[in-house]
Scaffold this motif. Structure first.
Motif, PDB file in Angstrom:
ATOM      1  N   ALA A 176       1.491   4.688   6.993  1.00  0.00           N
ATOM      2  CA  ALA A 176       2.459   4.248   8.009  1.00  0.00           C
ATOM      3  C   ALA A 176       2.159   2.842   8.501  1.00  0.00           C
ATOM      4  CB  ALA A 176       2.463   5.233   9.177  1.00  0.00           C
ATOM      5  N   GLU A 177       0.931   2.421   8.356  1.00  0.00           N
ATOM      6  CA  GLU A 177       0.547   1.080   8.804  1.00  0.00           C
ATOM      7  C   GLU A 177       0.751   0.014   7.724  1.00  0.00           C
ATOM      8  OE1 GLU A 177      -3.441   2.017  10.088  1.00  0.00           O
ATOM      9  OE2 GLU A 177      -2.762   2.126  12.168  1.00  0.00           O
ATOM     10  N   MET A 178       1.110   0.430   6.521  1.00  0.00           N
ATOM     11  CA  MET A 178       1.338  -0.510   5.430  1.00  0.00           C
ATOM     12  C   MET A 178       2.714  -1.163   5.597  1.00  0.00           C
ATOM     13  SD  MET A 178      -1.352  -0.467   3.477  1.00  0.00           S
ATOM     14  CE  MET A 178      -2.130  -0.525   5.079  1.00  0.00           C
ATOM     15  N   PRO A 179       2.850  -2.423   5.164  1.00  0.00           N
ATOM     16  CA  PRO A 179       4.152  -3.091   5.262  1.00  0.00           C
ATOM     17  C   PRO A 179       5.232  -2.331   4.488  1.00  0.00           C
ATOM     18  CG  PRO A 179       2.433  -4.626   4.568  1.00  0.00           C
ATOM     19  CD  PRO A 179       1.826  -3.266   4.568  1.00  0.00           C
ATOM     20  N   VAL A 180       6.384  -2.166   5.113  1.00  0.00           N
ATOM     21  CA  VAL A 180       7.483  -1.396   4.520  1.00  0.00           C
ATOM     22  C   VAL A 180       7.915  -1.984   3.180  1.00  0.00           C
ATOM     23  CG1 VAL A 180       9.867  -0.636   4.846  1.00  0.00           C
ATOM     24  CG2 VAL A 180       8.280  -0.625   6.766  1.00  0.00           C
ATOM     25  N   GLU A 181       8.026  -3.264   3.101  1.00  0.00           N
ATOM     26  CA  GLU A 181       8.491  -3.921   1.873  1.00  0.00           C
ATOM     27  C   GLU A 181       7.344  -4.329   0.959  1.00  0.00           C
ATOM     28  OE1 GLU A 181      11.672  -3.999   1.049  1.00  0.00           O
ATOM     29  OE2 GLU A 181      12.125  -3.021   2.958  1.00  0.00           O
ATOM     30  N   GLY A 182       6.128  -3.976   1.315  1.00  0.00           N
ATOM     31  CA  GLY A 182       4.971  -4.334   0.505  1.00  0.00           C
ATOM     32  C   GLY A 182       4.853  -3.472  -0.738  1.00  0.00           C
ATOM     33  N   PRO A 183       3.874  -3.797  -1.577  1.00  0.00           N
ATOM     34  CA  PRO A 183       3.668  -3.001  -2.797  1.00  0.00           C
ATOM     35  C   PRO A 183       3.150  -1.610  -2.448  1.00  0.00           C
ATOM     36  CG  PRO A 183       1.868  -4.548  -2.502  1.00  0.00           C
ATOM     37  CD  PRO A 183       2.882  -4.848  -1.422  1.00  0.00           C
ATOM     38  N   PRO A 184       3.283  -0.662  -3.373  1.00  0.00           N
ATOM     39  CA  PRO A 184       2.720   0.666  -3.125  1.00  0.00           C
ATOM     40  C   PRO A 184       1.195   0.567  -2.973  1.00  0.00           C
ATOM     41  CG  PRO A 184       3.937   0.603  -5.213  1.00  0.00           C
ATOM     42  CD  PRO A 184       3.935  -0.768  -4.661  1.00  0.00           C
ATOM     43  N   THR A 185       0.628   1.511  -2.278  1.00  0.00           N
ATOM     44  CA  THR A 185      -0.811   1.522  -2.027  1.00  0.00           C
ATOM     45  C   THR A 185      -1.479   2.486  -2.998  1.00  0.00           C
ATOM     46  OG1 THR A 185      -0.363   1.078   0.304  1.00  0.00           O
ATOM     47  CG2 THR A 185      -2.564   1.872  -0.241  1.00  0.00           C
ATOM     48  N   SER A 186      -2.531   2.026  -3.643  1.00  0.00           N
ATOM     49  CA  SER A 186      -3.206   2.849  -4.643  1.00  0.00           C
ATOM     50  C   SER A 186      -3.918   4.035  -4.004  1.00  0.00           C
ATOM     51  CB  SER A 186      -4.220   2.014  -5.425  1.00  0.00           C
ATOM     52  OG  SER A 186      -5.345   1.723  -4.609  1.00  0.00           O
ATOM     53  N   MET A 187      -4.079   5.072  -4.786  1.00  0.00           N
ATOM     54  CA  MET A 187      -4.784   6.257  -4.310  1.00  0.00           C
ATOM     55  C   MET A 187      -6.230   5.912  -3.957  1.00  0.00           C
ATOM     56  SD  MET A 187      -5.383  10.006  -6.010  1.00  0.00           S
ATOM     57  CE  MET A 187      -3.760   9.996  -6.658  1.00  0.00           C
ATOM     58  N   THR A 188      -6.830   5.032  -4.716  1.00  0.00           N
ATOM     59  CA  THR A 188      -8.214   4.625  -4.442  1.00  0.00           C
ATOM     60  C   THR A 188      -8.319   3.970  -3.068  1.00  0.00           C
ATOM     61  OG1 THR A 188      -8.591   4.303  -6.801  1.00  0.00           O
ATOM     62  CG2 THR A 188     -10.130   3.225  -5.297  1.00  0.00           C
ATOM     63  N   ARG A 189      -7.372   3.120  -2.740  1.00  0.00           N
ATOM     64  CA  ARG A 189      -7.394   2.454  -1.436  1.00  0.00           C
ATOM     65  C   ARG A 189      -7.134   3.452  -0.304  1.00  0.00           C
ATOM     66  NH1 ARG A 189      -3.807  -2.275   1.221  1.00  0.00           N
ATOM     67  NH2 ARG A 189      -5.149  -2.549   3.022  1.00  0.00           N
ATOM     68  N   ILE A 190      -6.167   4.347  -0.505  1.00  0.00           N
ATOM     69  CA  ILE A 190      -5.882   5.360   0.521  1.00  0.00           C
ATOM     70  C   ILE A 190      -7.131   6.193   0.771  1.00  0.00           C
ATOM     71  CG2 ILE A 190      -4.501   7.386   1.128  1.00  0.00           C
ATOM     72  CD1 ILE A 190      -2.286   6.200  -0.754  1.00  0.00           C
ATOM     73  N   ALA A 191      -7.784   6.638  -0.307  1.00  0.00           N
ATOM     74  CA  ALA A 191      -8.992   7.467  -0.180  1.00  0.00           C
ATOM     75  C   ALA A 191     -10.069   6.734   0.603  1.00  0.00           C
ATOM     76  CB  ALA A 191      -9.501   7.870  -1.562  1.00  0.00           C
TER      77      ALA A 191
END
Length: 143
Positions: free
Chosen positions: A17-32
């Motif tokens: 939810a804190e990631m930019p709406v129009e930004g690239p998708p966030t990798s699973m590694t980064r989320i983890a």
């Protein structure tokens, strides 16, 4: 009690939810890493959230995850129900998975049922009334 799986799901969704709406998708590694969630659990959790249409995913080197709709349209209740199922503590008060209790003589006279109905209603009111946007805004305000 909220399970560890639900806490992981909430942390991952709050991070997204804190990631930019129009930004690239966030990798699973980064989320983890950022949400402090073990990757093996995260993979299963994200699949459930995607199946519930709370997340979108993109494959490939630049792939990852993003919210399927704006953060203000995803409630904590949506996430918890996806991971846990009904919010009701006993089946006889569930709105989505109702089942009569086997040992109850009369639902109409059952004090436990009446109390658990109030618990369910208040829990749903709070969780459904708190969006990811609300939760992240409160987090920022507290910092």
């Amino acid at each position: 009690m909220l399970t560890q799986r639900s806490r992981y799901a909430l942390r991952a969704m709050l991070f997204l939810a804190e990631m930019p709406v129009e930004g690239p998708p966030t990798s699973m590694t980064r989320i983890a890493a950022e949400a402090n969630v073990p990757r093996k659990f995260l993979e299963l959790i994200l699949a459930d959230l995607k199946g519930a249409q709370l997340l979108d995913s993109q494959r490939g080197k630049m792939g990852g995850y993003r919210l399927a709709r704006p953060a203000h349209l995803i409630s904590l209740g949506d996430i918890i129900r996806t991971i846990e199922g009904p919010l009701a503590l006993v089946p006889c008060v569930s709105r989505t998975a109702y089942r009569p209790c086997n040992d109850c003589k009369s639902e109409a006279d059952c004090a436990i049922r009446h109390a658990m109905m109030r618990v369910r209603d208040e829990t749903a009111r709070i969780l459904d009334g708190t969006s990811l946007a609300d939760a992240t805004a409160k987090k920022l305000a507290a910092a």
